[in-house]
Design an enzyme around this catalytic site. Structure first.
Site, PDB file in Angstrom:
ATOM      1  N   SER A 325       0.737  -1.228  -0.014  1.00 34.92           N
ATOM      2  CA  SER A 325      -0.031  -0.013   0.034  1.00 34.92           C
ATOM      3  C   SER A 325       0.712   1.181   0.030  1.00 34.92           C
ATOM      4  O   SER A 325       0.244   2.291  -0.220  1.00 34.92           O
ATOM      5  CB  SER A 325      -1.048  -0.066   1.330  1.00 34.92           C
ATOM      6  OG  SER A 325      -1.745  -1.159   1.270  1.00 34.92           O
ATOM      7  N   ASP A 365     -10.698  -6.656  -0.555  1.00 34.97           N
ATOM      8  CA  ASP A 365      -9.934  -5.746   0.282  1.00 34.97           C
ATOM      9  C   ASP A 365      -9.510  -6.340   1.767  1.00 34.97           C
ATOM     10  O   ASP A 365      -9.741  -7.482   2.018  1.00 34.97           O
ATOM     11  CB  ASP A 365     -10.931  -4.460   0.897  1.00 34.97           C
ATOM     12  CG  ASP A 365     -10.216  -3.347   1.364  1.00 34.97           C
ATOM     13  OD1 ASP A 365     -10.707  -2.229   0.549  1.00 34.97           O
ATOM     14  OD2 ASP A 365      -9.694  -3.310   2.189  1.00 34.97           O
ATOM     15  N   HIS A 371     -14.792  -0.610   3.627  1.00 42.56           N
ATOM     16  CA  HIS A 371     -14.601   0.827   4.303  1.00 42.56           C
ATOM     17  C   HIS A 371     -15.967   1.567   4.183  1.00 42.56           C
ATOM     18  O   HIS A 371     -15.747   2.661   4.557  1.00 42.56           O
ATOM     19  CB  HIS A 371     -13.278   1.379   3.471  1.00 42.56           C
ATOM     20  CG  HIS A 371     -12.063   0.647   3.785  1.00 42.56           C
ATOM     21  ND1 HIS A 371     -11.382   0.784   4.971  1.00 42.56           N
ATOM     22  CD2 HIS A 371     -11.406  -0.256   3.165  1.00 42.56           C
ATOM     23  CE1 HIS A 371     -10.314   0.211   4.938  1.00 42.56           C
ATOM     24  NE2 HIS A 371     -10.236  -0.690   3.925  1.00 42.56           N
ATOM     25  N   CYS A 384      -7.507   1.921   1.768  1.00 45.33           N
ATOM     26  CA  CYS A 384      -8.734   1.201   1.163  1.00 45.33           C
ATOM     27  C   CYS A 384      -8.173   0.520  -0.169  1.00 45.33           C
ATOM     28  O   CYS A 384      -7.937   1.367  -1.022  1.00 45.33           O
ATOM     29  CB  CYS A 384      -9.999   2.000   1.143  1.00 45.33           C
ATOM     30  SG  CYS A 384     -11.271   1.281  -0.221  1.00 45.33           S
TER      31      CYS A 384
END
Lengths: 609, 380
Positions: A325, A365, A371, A384
């Site tokens: 991420s 996810d 989310h 997210c």
């Protein structure tokens, strides 16, 4: 022909014979002179010249230069030259070599390896040359030999300098080490200059700045007696010592970083965003570079190179990790720049994503429950995945790949170190060329959250973070403080130059929310002193596809994710950028972020004080 | 006439050993060949020691000797009359090459002596050592001997061109050898004694301007050092002092092969090239030195004998000059190494390490053998 007939061949031959006889007489006279000279030198003055030959021996002795020292940015000594003693033998002075070796073996430790090397040199070198038998004698050994040296003709204790790294393994991956020069090295160097230099930089800074550190050889013309002992120095050309080298590395900060990483395998790279100076370059585990200086034993080397944790492997420069991420701020910026998304665009995240009109495959996810409704800011703060699946798909790999490339992903950083890895920035062309397959949309999704083919080195990640902190202006990361090899000016990629200023600040704000907002994935590392912009990453080690060979070796024990964190601080006026990679650390927010916080906090407090 | 000649030639050969007969048919001279082989072998043995037992250097030298002997063999097949015919063109060609060397030559150690021919480098000055006496012998053989004054002057001019061209390279040693090879032709051709005496006086008078304007600094240093080597023991005198120590400490019997301390301990500079006689003397002593001188003397005498036997003026002059020049090598080299003469870069023939001189020397002996073995068929 007419003239020919005028010639009187008989008288010409007679003339020649006369002259030939005169010549031969002359030759005999001159030979007699030579002979007289020989009698004079070899019989009459023979004793005189024998004395001269025995007593008066003038020799040319090369003197190796002292290697330059290496300091950190604060002047802390990182590489020094220590006095050491070695035992050398001049074979022609020894009557019974075997007896001598046996006698020496009772006094000092002589390993099989030393003995083999010695015997090899004994065959190759001339009998009057010094041949080393043992290196790095300890004080006791020196004392033992010195005490009875007068009874051991031909045995000498020679003082020398040996490279020593006082901070040991902390700097092994930065400094590298020196080792004995070998056949490979000889091809690259000026042999005359290295004639009395035994060691040469083998890796790291020691290798990259070899010419800088080495210096120039000097000569001494000495008179020796019959035993080869130097009586006096007649003439001397001093060697030019190697230049010292100051590094950009901050040794106390490096120590803190190393400590923060603890027992984890991983890497921490910290860069001064204003200058590109690398403040820490940690690769854990390290190794003791002092072992390599005078030849590491086979067993010791075997243990190091076969260790599961690969201590010899410089993770900061060679480790290829999926960024996870931590790639999201970069992809988010691309989304804003290309107008794929904007500051108000929201999506609903149910916890999975299905490619529209694609096959019925769910892209999960990390948060199974989803989310909810999120915009770009939320998606960075909470990390997210679904938002970025959607964004990446709309951007397409053809825009993501060049945009990430403009941050340096997929390219070597060109730091002043001997070698580094370029990571891997996938593209449609790359896949066709390397895998002979078309690019699939699902792979764009994976790239969008820093998984799949995308691989970066910790150094690349830190560089990209620094570039981000500077809003696109790239600084050249370097390790030598006064390096002249690399460009000093900041550069800006045209693609990044075209990014709107408020796009940069939007993402930067979202990154501060990662640390400073209650929903942020790294909220527990916030402090009140200054604002930090960061992004967590948790990279899957084993995905659906084949992974790098590096991890595959130890599949059963190491299934946990890599924890990553990138950050820069202060968020509004950045001074420092960091990338932390913790192998199999688990969650980026829980493991990697606190490590980065310790380093940044220390840096900010020590810099402001 | 010819047939009877041949039959008497064959009958006289009948008692000869088979090997010697073959050698004769190959236009080689048996005594000379044997002496040269012994010399070359001696050279390799000394070189092994002087080079610090470097087998590769010995191999390289063997290669050079091999090339030299092959060239000798080919030149021996060539009738002297062919050489005579080609003397002038070859001379002019080599002069052009010498000029080229000065313009586009390769510099090695401050002297411009080499022409780079991509495949190999060579020194035109080396060839000139043979071409100059050849041209002079051809020029003087054109008229009756002894030469008249104007022909003599013309020969001197002819000789001066290469001597000066080589001297400015600068290569004093080779220049000296070319000058002496030419001088020997003139001398053997019957240069009058009074002219010789006059020239000597003239040379003595001209010595000062030559010293002042012609010699280079390093050449002057060499002469000064020769006069008093102890003045400069670490500079230019070092060579001579060390080589004298080497020779002197060798004594009567020498220290034995590979046991010369002076040479083995790196004291002797250029010990495997110009100073190899010092190594030889240190290890084999005076007895070895005398044996070597006898071997050299034998070769020179054989050369002079071949010259005297030659039936035409050109061959006679050329053979004589080659043999006497061979002696100049020996005398200048040993004189230099033993401190009798200043240091001039002249190798010890067939012993010193180095390519071109070996090839030139052996080529010279090839010409000698050709003169000796071709004369019978061409005698008037």
């Amino acid at each position: 022909m007419r003239r020919e007939q005028l010639k009187d061949h008989y008288s010409e031959a007679r003339l020649f014979n006369n002259r030939a006889i005169v010549s031969i007489i002359m030759i005999l006279i001159l030979l007699a002179i030579v002979l007289t000279r020989m009698v004079y030198l070899q019989i009459i003055d023979h004793n005189h010249y024998t004395t001269l030959s025995n007593d008066n021996r003038v020799k040319l002795v090369p003197i190796g230069p002292t290697r330059g020292l290496i300091y950190d940015r604060n002047g802390i000594l990182l590489a020094e030259n220590q006095a050491t003693y070695r035992l050398e033998i001049i074979p022609e002075k020894v009557n019974d070599m075997e007896a001598l070796l046996q006698q020496l073996a009772t006094m000092i430790e002589i390993r099989e390896h030393d003995l083999n090397q010695f015997r090899k040199a004994l065959r190759q070198k001339r009998t009057f040359e010094n041949i080393p038998l043992r290196f790095r004698l300890n004080d006791t050994e020196v004392a033992k030999i010195s005490a009875i040296q007068h009874r051991l003709p031909g045995v000498h204790i020679v003082a020398g300098l040996s490279r020593h790294y006082p901070l040991g393994k902390s700097f092994a991956h930065v400094l590298g080490y020196v080792g004995r020069k070998d056949v490979q090295d000889l091809k690259l160097i000026d042999k005359t200059n290295y004639i009395s230099t035994s060691h040469i930089g083998k890796s790291g800074i020691e290798k990259f700045y070899e010419t800088h550190l080495h210096g120039t050889v000097g000569y001494q013309q000495v008179e020796t007696n019959a035993q080869g002992r130097i009586l006096r120095v007649l003439q001397q050309t001093q060697p030019t010592a190697g230049k010292d080298l100051q590094l950009t590395i901050d040794a106390p900060l490096q120590a803190i970083a190393e400590q923060a990483l603890g027992e984890y395998s991983g890497s921490i790279v910290t860069i001064d965003t204003r200058s590109g100076e690398v403040l820490t370059l940690v690769s854990n585990p390290g190794f003791d570079p002092n072992l390599f200086v005078n030849g590491i034993g086979y067993k010791e080397y075997d243990a190091l190179s076969n260790s599961d944790r690969r201590p010899l492997y410089n993770r900061a420069l060679h480790g290829r990790y999926p960024p996870g991420s931590t790639i999201k701020p970069f992809v988010g910026l691309a989304g804003l720049k290309y107008g794929i998304t904007n500051e108000h665009y929201e999506i609903y995240c149910p916890g999975y994503y299905i490619i529209p009109f694609g096959e019925e495959r769910k892209f999960r996810d990390w948060k199974r429950s989803g989310h909810g409704i999120v915009d770009l800011d939320d998606s960075i703060t909470e990390s997210c995945d679904v938002y970025f699946y959607d964004l990446a798909l709309n951007l397409s790999i053809d825009r993501i790949s060049p945009f990430l490339g403009s941050f340096g992903f997929g390219n070597k950083v060109n730091i002043d170190m001997p070698s580094e890895n370029a990571g891997l920035l996938p593209s449609r062309q790359w896949k066709r060329a390397r895998k002979h397959q078309p690019w699939f949309p699902g792979e764009t999704l994976n790239t969008g959250i820093g998984q799949g083919f995308l691989l970066t080195t910790p150094l690349q990640l830190a560089q990209a973070t620094a570039t981000f902190a500077n809003q696109g202006k790239a600084v050249q990361p370097h390790i030598a403080l006064d390096q002249v090899v690399l460009p000093k000016e900041k550069t800006i990629d045209p693609l990044l130059a075209s990014v709107d200023a408020h796009h940069w600040s939007y993402i930067t704000r979202a990154m501060t929310h990662v640390v400073h907002k209650h929903k942020g994935t790294a909220r527990h590392i916030a402090n009140d002193q200054f604002k930090m912009a960061g992004k967590t990453g948790t990279a899957q080690v084993f995905g659906i596809k084949q992974e790098e060979k590096y991890d595959a070796e130890s599949i059963d024990v190491k299934l946990r994710d890599h924890a990553l964190f990138i950050a820069f601080a202060p968020a509004d006026k950045p001074r420092i950028a960091i990338a932390v990679v913790v192998e199999n650390g688990g969650s980026g927010g829980a493991i990697a972020a606190p490590i980065a916080a310790k380093i940044i906090n220390h840096y900010m407090t020590s810099e402001s004080s | 006439m010819k047939a009877s000649n041949r039959s008497s030639f064959q009958s006289s050969q009948r008692e000869m050993p088979l090997l010697q007969q073959w050698i004769q048919q190959l236009h080689l001279d048996f005594p000379l060949l044997v002496a040269l082989f012994i010399l070359a072998l001696t050279g390799l043995i000394v070189l092994y020691s002087a080079s610090g037992q470097d087998v590769i250097e010995v191999q390289k030298q063997s290669m050079r000797l091999g090339v030299g002997f092959v060239i000798m063999f080919f030149l021996a097949q060539l009738a002297p009359q062919t050489l005579q015919r080609w003397s002038l063109p070859l001379f002019i060609l080599t002069i052009i090459l010498l000029i080229l060397v000065l313009i586009v030559g390769v510099q090695v150690k401050g002297a411009q002596r080499w022409l780079d021919l991509y495949l190999f480098r060579f020194q035109p000055s080396e060839i000139m050592k043979l071409i100059a006496p050849m041209a002079l012998a051809w020029f003087l053989a054109e008229t009756a001997l002894p030469p008249r004054f104007f022909r003599l002057m013309a020969s001197l001019v002819l000789l001066a061109i290469p001597v000066v061209l080589v001297a400015v390279e600068p290569d004093l040693g080779t220049s000296l050898l070319i000058a002496s090879s030419g001088f020997f032709v003139l001398f053997l051709a019957g240069l009058r004694w009074r002219i010789l005496a006059g020239a000597s006086i003239l040379l003595a008078i001209m010595a000062w301007p030559i010293w002042e304007y012609v010699l280079r600094d390093y050449q002057r240093t060499r002469v000064l050092t020769f006069l008093n080597p102890e003045n400069d023991p670490l500079g230019a005198g070092y060579h001579i002092i060390q080589s004298k120590i080497a020779i002197g400490s060798g004594g009567l019997f020498g220290k034995g092969w590979l046991n010369g301390t002076q040479s083995q301990l790196d004291f002797l500079p250029e010990r495997h090239t110009d100073f190899i006689f010092a190594v030889f003397s240190e290890e084999f002593g005076m007895l070895g030195g005398i044996m070597l001188l006898i071997l050299y003397l034998f070769i020179i005498l054989r050369g002079m004998f071949i010259a005297a036997e030659a039936k035409d003026t050109f061959s006679r002059l050329l053979a004589g000059s080659i043999s006497l020049t061979f002696f100049v090598y020996i005398f200048v080299n040993i004189g230099m190494v033993s401190g009798l003469l200043p240091v001039v870069g002249v190798p010890l023939p067939l012993i010193s390490y180095g390519g071109t001189s070996i090839v030139t020397l052996l080529a010279g002996f090839g010409i000698l053998m050709s003169i000796h073995t071709h004369k019978k068929m061409l005698s008037p």
